[in-house]
Motif scaffolding. Structure first.
Motif, mmCIF file in Angstrom:
data_model
loop_
_atom_site.group_PDB
_atom_site.id
_atom_site.type_symbol
_atom_site.label_atom_id
_atom_site.label_comp_id
_atom_site.label_asym_id
_atom_site.label_seq_id
_atom_site.Cartn_x
_atom_site.Cartn_y
_atom_site.Cartn_z
ATOM 1 N N ALA A 198 40.730 41.111 42.257
ATOM 2 C CA ALA A 198 40.679 42.517 42.673
ATOM 3 C C ALA A 198 41.979 42.981 43.317
ATOM 4 N N THR A 199 42.840 42.058 43.730
ATOM 5 C CA THR A 199 44.089 42.448 44.384
ATOM 6 C C THR A 199 45.172 42.869 43.401
ATOM 7 N N PHE A 200 44.968 42.633 42.120
ATOM 8 C CA PHE A 200 45.924 43.112 41.120
ATOM 9 C C PHE A 200 45.198 43.839 39.992
ATOM 10 N N PRO A 201 44.662 45.032 40.308
ATOM 11 C CA PRO A 201 43.870 45.768 39.326
ATOM 12 C C PRO A 201 44.650 46.235 38.106
ATOM 13 N N GLY A 202 45.954 46.471 38.249
ATOM 14 C CA GLY A 202 46.749 46.901 37.108
ATOM 15 C C GLY A 202 46.757 45.881 35.983
ATOM 16 N N CYS A 203 46.586 44.632 36.328
ATOM 17 C CA CYS A 203 46.580 43.565 35.311
ATOM 18 C C CYS A 203 45.336 43.636 34.428
ATOM 19 N N MET A 204 44.281 44.210 34.946
ATOM 20 C CA MET A 204 43.029 44.245 34.192
ATOM 21 C C MET A 204 43.078 45.232 33.030
ATOM 22 N N LEU A 205 44.074 46.084 33.009
ATOM 23 C CA LEU A 205 44.184 47.065 31.930
ATOM 24 C C LEU A 205 45.066 46.578 30.786
ATOM 25 N N ARG A 206 45.695 45.441 30.974
ATOM 26 C CA ARG A 206 46.578 44.894 29.941
ATOM 27 C C ARG A 206 45.778 44.139 28.886
ATOM 28 N N GLN A 207 46.335 44.078 27.700
ATOM 29 C CA GLN A 207 45.739 43.242 26.662
ATOM 30 C C GLN A 207 45.977 41.790 27.043
ATOM 31 N N VAL A 208 45.065 40.916 26.673
ATOM 32 C CA VAL A 208 45.207 39.502 26.994
ATOM 33 C C VAL A 208 46.296 38.912 26.112
ATOM 34 N N THR A 209 47.324 38.364 26.772
ATOM 35 C CA THR A 209 48.415 37.681 26.079
ATOM 36 C C THR A 209 48.752 36.434 26.878
#
Length: 121
Positions: free
Chosen positions: A63-74
């Motif tokens: 939850a501390t890095f929410p921007g990462c959750m919007l990225r495609q998995v790579t």
């Protein structure tokens, strides 16, 4: 999309998705009938949360890095989570070092003919 479709598309269980949603890691809203409804953005979110869990992160840490959750998995590390990855790696290295010391002590206590290293089962 409903939770069953999201589960099918991500390979995660509906139970896990409910857990991620309750933790505030997914963007969802409720339909008139009370069921969860997810937008397309939930697909990479669920996949990223599952990936981060496999790497050993807790939901609170994720939850501390929410921007990462919007990225495609790579294979690339999300820049927002780079410091957390480094910290996690350092912790794993410490654990490996500690386990190697315990293993050495255990092996030294065995009779010499039983000190043959075994593969983990």
């Amino acid at each position: 999309m409903n939770i069953g479709e999201l589960a099918r598309r991500t390979g995660s269980s509906a139970r896990s998705i409910r857990h991620y949603d309750k933790a505030g890691l997914l963007a969802s809203h409720r339909r008139d009938n009370g069921y969860r409804d997810f937008d397309e953005v939930a697909v990479p979110q669920v996949m990223q949360v599952a990936r981060m869990i496999r790497l050993g992160f807790s939901l609170e840490e994720i939850a501390t890095f929410p921007g990462c959750m919007l990225r495609q998995v790579t294979d690339a590390i999300c820049p927002d989570a780079l410091a957390a990855h480094r910290e996690r790696l350092a912790e794993v290295e410490r654990q490996l070092f500690d386990l190697a010391r315990v293993r050495e002590r255990l092996m030294s206590m065995l009779p010499p003919n039983e000190r043959v290293p075994h593969e983990p089962s």
